[in-house]
Scaffold this motif. Structure first.
Motif, PDB file in Angstrom:
ATOM      1  N   MET A   1      61.763 -85.037 -20.929  1.00  0.00           N
ATOM      2  CA  MET A   1      60.855 -85.285 -21.943  1.00  0.00           C
ATOM      3  C   MET A   1      61.071 -85.011 -23.649  1.00  0.00           C
ATOM      4  N   GLU A   2      61.366 -85.728 -24.318  1.00  0.00           N
ATOM      5  CA  GLU A   2      61.498 -85.268 -26.064  1.00  0.00           C
ATOM      6  C   GLU A   2      60.159 -85.740 -26.873  1.00  0.00           C
ATOM      7  N   TYR A   3      60.005 -85.201 -28.338  1.00  0.00           N
ATOM      8  CA  TYR A   3      59.242 -85.907 -28.549  1.00  0.00           C
ATOM      9  C   TYR A   3      59.513 -85.628 -30.215  1.00  0.00           C
ATOM     10  N   ILE A   4      58.770 -86.711 -30.291  1.00  0.00           N
ATOM     11  CA  ILE A   4      58.215 -87.397 -32.136  1.00  0.00           C
ATOM     12  C   ILE A   4      57.239 -86.940 -32.722  1.00  0.00           C
ATOM     13  N   LEU A   5      56.944 -85.992 -34.080  1.00  0.00           N
ATOM     14  CA  LEU A   5      56.318 -86.220 -34.127  1.00  0.00           C
ATOM     15  C   LEU A   5      55.801 -86.814 -35.669  1.00  0.00           C
ATOM     16  N   ILE A   6      54.994 -87.520 -35.470  1.00  0.00           N
ATOM     17  CA  ILE A   6      55.154 -87.922 -37.294  1.00  0.00           C
ATOM     18  C   ILE A   6      53.226 -87.389 -38.020  1.00  0.00           C
ATOM     19  N   ILE A   7      53.817 -87.758 -39.208  1.00  0.00           N
ATOM     20  CA  ILE A   7      53.009 -87.212 -40.089  1.00  0.00           C
ATOM     21  C   ILE A   7      52.047 -87.741 -40.643  1.00  0.00           C
ATOM     22  N   GLY A   8      50.754 -88.056 -41.058  1.00  0.00           N
ATOM     23  CA  GLY A   8      50.482 -89.497 -41.445  1.00  0.00           C
ATOM     24  C   GLY A   8      50.226 -90.795 -40.343  1.00  0.00           C
ATOM     25  N   ALA A   9      49.598 -90.476 -39.847  1.00  0.00           N
ATOM     26  CA  ALA A   9      50.643 -91.312 -38.522  1.00  0.00           C
ATOM     27  C   ALA A   9      49.853 -92.463 -38.741  1.00  0.00           C
ATOM     28  N   LYS A  10      48.069 -92.786 -39.317  1.00  0.00           N
ATOM     29  CA  LYS A  10      47.621 -94.186 -39.109  1.00  0.00           C
ATOM     30  C   LYS A  10      47.785 -95.096 -39.871  1.00  0.00           C
ATOM     31  N   SER A  11      48.859 -95.069 -41.089  1.00  0.00           N
ATOM     32  CA  SER A  11      49.655 -95.986 -41.204  1.00  0.00           C
ATOM     33  C   SER A  11      49.958 -97.351 -40.887  1.00  0.00           C
ATOM     34  N   ASP A  12      50.636 -98.755 -41.221  1.00  0.00           N
ATOM     35  CA  ASP A  12      50.951 -99.854 -40.364  1.00  0.00           C
ATOM     36  C   ASP A  12      52.561 -99.140 -39.918  1.00  0.00           C
ATOM     37  N   LEU A  13      53.348 -98.430 -41.159  1.00  0.00           N
ATOM     38  CA  LEU A  13      54.360 -98.155 -41.421  1.00  0.00           C
ATOM     39  C   LEU A  13      54.199 -97.171 -40.354  1.00  0.00           C
ATOM     40  N   ALA A  14      53.484 -95.811 -39.870  1.00  0.00           N
ATOM     41  CA  ALA A  14      53.721 -95.187 -39.066  1.00  0.00           C
ATOM     42  C   ALA A  14      53.574 -95.844 -37.929  1.00  0.00           C
ATOM     43  N   LYS A  15      52.953 -96.304 -38.175  1.00  0.00           N
ATOM     44  CA  LYS A  15      52.241 -97.159 -36.504  1.00  0.00           C
ATOM     45  C   LYS A  15      53.342 -97.841 -36.090  1.00  0.00           C
ATOM     46  N   ASN A  16      54.618 -98.969 -37.259  1.00  0.00           N
ATOM     47  CA  ASN A  16      55.440 -99.277 -36.129  1.00  0.00           C
ATOM     48  C   ASN A  16      56.493 -98.238 -35.685  1.00  0.00           C
ATOM     49  N   ILE A  17      56.618 -97.702 -37.026  1.00  0.00           N
ATOM     50  CA  ILE A  17      57.815 -96.225 -36.525  1.00  0.00           C
ATOM     51  C   ILE A  17      58.008 -95.470 -35.367  1.00  0.00           C
ATOM     52  N   ALA A  18      55.960 -95.476 -34.938  1.00  0.00           N
ATOM     53  CA  ALA A  18      56.255 -94.618 -33.636  1.00  0.00           C
ATOM     54  C   ALA A  18      56.441 -95.761 -32.263  1.00  0.00           C
ATOM     55  N   ASP A  19      55.512 -97.144 -32.026  1.00  0.00           N
ATOM     56  CA  ASP A  19      56.095 -98.043 -31.093  1.00  0.00           C
ATOM     57  C   ASP A  19      57.528 -97.836 -31.449  1.00  0.00           C
ATOM     58  N   ILE A  20      58.557 -97.868 -32.469  1.00  0.00           N
ATOM     59  CA  ILE A  20      59.709 -98.088 -32.348  1.00  0.00           C
ATOM     60  C   ILE A  20      59.837 -97.452 -30.905  1.00  0.00           C
ATOM     61  N   TYR A  21      59.952 -95.882 -31.426  1.00  0.00           N
ATOM     62  CA  TYR A  21      60.443 -94.361 -30.967  1.00  0.00           C
ATOM     63  C   TYR A  21      59.640 -94.660 -29.328  1.00  0.00           C
ATOM     64  N   ALA A  22      58.431 -94.813 -29.138  1.00  0.00           N
ATOM     65  CA  ALA A  22      57.962 -95.073 -27.563  1.00  0.00           C
ATOM     66  C   ALA A  22      58.441 -95.705 -27.522  1.00  0.00           C
ATOM     67  N   SER A  23      59.170 -97.045 -27.792  1.00  0.00           N
ATOM     68  CA  SER A  23      59.876 -97.885 -26.971  1.00  0.00           C
ATOM     69  C   SER A  23      61.333 -97.077 -25.944  1.00  0.00           C
ATOM     70  N   LYS A  24      61.809 -96.553 -27.123  1.00  0.00           N
ATOM     71  CA  LYS A  24      63.037 -95.898 -26.679  1.00  0.00           C
ATOM     72  C   LYS A  24      63.480 -94.326 -26.034  1.00  0.00           C
ATOM     73  N   GLY A  25      61.824 -95.006 -25.668  1.00  0.00           N
ATOM     74  CA  GLY A  25      61.252 -93.479 -24.194  1.00  0.00           C
ATOM     75  C   GLY A  25      60.702 -91.943 -24.993  1.00  0.00           C
ATOM     76  N   TYR A  26      60.516 -92.175 -26.557  1.00  0.00           N
ATOM     77  CA  TYR A  26      59.883 -90.730 -26.874  1.00  0.00           C
ATOM     78  C   TYR A  26      58.646 -90.529 -26.764  1.00  0.00           C
ATOM     79  N   SER A  27      58.155 -89.759 -26.181  1.00  0.00           N
ATOM     80  CA  SER A  27      57.023 -89.410 -26.723  1.00  0.00           C
ATOM     81  C   SER A  27      56.663 -88.620 -27.679  1.00  0.00           C
TER      82      SER A  27
END
Ligand SMILES: NC(=O)c1ccc[n+]([C@@H]2O[C@H](COP(=O)([O-])OP(=O)(O)OC[C@H]3O[C@@H](n4cnc5c(N)ncnc54)[C@H](OP(=O)(O)O)[C@@H]3O)[C@@H](O)[C@H]2O)c1
Length: 243
Positions: free
Chosen positions: A1-27
């Motif tokens: 399982m590969e992880y992506i780390l987002i520093i400053g994850a609370k903004s709308d932009l960061a949450k959208n980035i998180a959602d896209i990586y998660a949709s590609k199977g990244y934790s």
């Protein structure tokens, strides 16, 4: 399982980035101040995509905690995205040294410190990517926002040096030079044309990372606008009040 780390994850932009990586199977490791406020969001990612999501409190102002932050990460992330930012009131920042410190910490020195800690580990496995979100305001100092701009400029230069440093380590560094994020307020025609919604920006960031781009202007028109702005002779530039 590969992880992506987002520093400053609370903004709308960061949450959208998180959602896209998660949709590609990244934790995900999602960091920020009072990060538990993302509990519902993280649960939805876990339910929708079956990935693992860990919320880690991180205040960039607390430099003494930066190294210890690594202890919270069991598996080294494949990718690190820095989306923190602080846009101060320029006039306040000119007279209040707390404000100037907050600005440089959120936009430059804090991210640089955390990224440095992570890079030491990433170098051992010679794999991964780092994305830093900077700003067109960092391309040339303007009366309107040069405290914010100079902190972003420092971050852009840091990312450029890091890219050069890590090139032969198989760690790719991408700089995102962002114009405007479209918001709900009334925007004039120019701002509308040169801005994009958080989702569109997030999609561009991820697709450009996959293509291993070095410097990405979003929207693309900013590359040409900033080329012109950077090349205006100083004796003219100092006389104009660019918004
Ligand atoms: N908005 C724009 O038009 C625009 C234009 C150009 C570039 N950018 C850049 O794009 C990125 C995202 O922008 P945005 O407008 O979506 O940002 P935002 O909503 O203002 O979010 C910035 C994030 O940074 C976090 N942050 C600030 N100081 C911090 C600190 N000391 N420690 C930990 N976290 C801290 C904030 O956390 P808290 O919630 O805890 O404060 C927040 O989650 C930023 O890098 C910004 O500079 C934005």
């Amino acid at each position: 399982m590969e992880y992506i780390l987002i520093i400053g994850a609370k903004s709308d932009l960061a949450k959208n980035i998180a959602d896209i990586y998660a949709s590609k199977g990244y934790s995900l490791y999602l960091t920020g101040r009072d990060i538990k406020s993302l509990s519902k969001f993280s649960e939805s990612l876990i339910n929708d995509y079956g990935v693992d999501v860990k919320l880690i409190d991180l205040d960039l102002n607390q430099f003494s905690t930066h190294k210890a932050f690594l202890d919270e990460i069991a598996i080294l992330p494949l990718g690190v995205i820095c989306a923190t930012g602080y846009y101060p009131n320029q006039l306040k920042a000119q007279i209040d040294n707390k404000e100037i410190l907050n600005t440089t910490t959120a936009n430059f020195t804090g991210p640089a410190s955390i990224i440095n800690c992570l890079v030491e580990e990433m170098k051992k496995i010679k794999k991964g990517f780092i994305i830093g979100i900077s700003s067109v305001s960092g391309e040339r100092g303007r009366k309107k926002n040069y405290i914010y701009g100079s902190s972003k400029s420092g971050f852009t230069t840091f990312l450029s040096g890091l890219r050069n440093d890590l090139f032969d380590q198989n760690i790719h560094v991408m700089t995102v030079i962002l114009g405007f994020i479209r918001d709900e307020t009334e925007m004039n025609f120019v701002k509308k044309t040169l801005s994009a919604k958080p989702r569109e920006i997030a999609q561009s960031i991820v697709s450009n990372q996959i293509k291993c781009k070095d410097i990405v202007y979003l929207k693309w028109q900013w590359r040409y606008i900033m080329f012109i702005v950077r090349n205006i002779p100083e004796f003219i530039f100092k006389r104009i009040n660019i918004k």
